[in-house]
Design a protein around this motif. Sequence first.
Motif, PDB file in Angstrom:
ATOM      1  N   LYS A  33      51.489  91.506 -20.862  1.00  0.00           N
ATOM      2  CA  LYS A  33      52.699  91.868 -19.779  1.00  0.00           C
ATOM      3  C   LYS A  33      53.082  93.247 -20.059  1.00  0.00           C
ATOM      4  CE  LYS A  33      54.740  87.247 -20.724  1.00  0.00           C
ATOM      5  NZ  LYS A  33      55.744  86.498 -21.303  1.00  0.00           N
ATOM      6  N   ARG A  36      50.483  94.909 -17.665  1.00  0.00           N
ATOM      7  CA  ARG A  36      50.539  94.363 -16.210  1.00  0.00           C
ATOM      8  C   ARG A  36      51.850  94.996 -15.531  1.00  0.00           C
ATOM      9  NH1 ARG A  36      53.307  90.479 -13.220  1.00  0.00           N
ATOM     10  NH2 ARG A  36      51.883  89.387 -11.697  1.00  0.00           N
ATOM     11  N   ASP A  37      52.988  95.102 -16.454  1.00  0.00           N
ATOM     12  CA  ASP A  37      54.217  95.647 -15.587  1.00  0.00           C
ATOM     13  C   ASP A  37      54.263  97.005 -15.374  1.00  0.00           C
ATOM     14  OD1 ASP A  37      55.479  93.084 -15.782  1.00  0.00           O
ATOM     15  OD2 ASP A  37      56.440  93.830 -17.644  1.00  0.00           O
TER      16      ASP A  37
END
Length: 228
Positions: A33, A36-37
Amino acid sequence: MPESTELQIPTDLTDEKPRAPRRSGQTMVRVYKEIRDQILDGVIPQGAHLSIQAIAMATDASNGPVISALGRLANEGLVLHQRGRGYRVAEWTPESLENLLVVRRALETEAARLAAERADADDLDRLQAMVDHMAALVRDGRRADAYLTDVEFHMAVAEVSQCKGLIDALRRSHLLEVVQRRLQIYEPLGDFANMSALHQKLVDAIASGDPDRAGAVMHKHLTSRDLA
């Protein structure tokens, strides 16, 4: 092309307090996460090399979960892996974004059809509230927030479809990246002033309970270059 990049190290990773052991699977999801962010937000630029060791240090993880996270991102198309050269962030071109939009259009057309069949009063109230909020953001000229609400609206329609496989596939199509990058490419054609009106048509079509109408409106919405 950038040779390497570093993740932004959160402040809670810089202290020296002892930490409880983490499960490898949970760590992988957390690292996934974070990377990806940062890719979707543009913190890690397109084409940047991703160092496993640097990511492990920045995220307070071992190499195993980092490799798994990068593998997941590679499967989703955000990261590329080349044997002997490691991982790097994928580069977005108008052609690749158009291909993603084709996938997104197919998924969201079906999501709208299912939403028209399955939406209850609470679902419709939620979608309407999002469009009303979008209208307020447009009036205030808050483009970034309005675009984010746009993405949230489309995911909300998918959730109303109650089809888990479709929802998961749509999340993997990187809505935020598609919207942000495509609007950058077609900025002169973006109809920001009518954003809420365009999405109101979607709410009205879903509320009609007619799956053919809802699917057609969604397909047209995602075919036009007015707004993604």
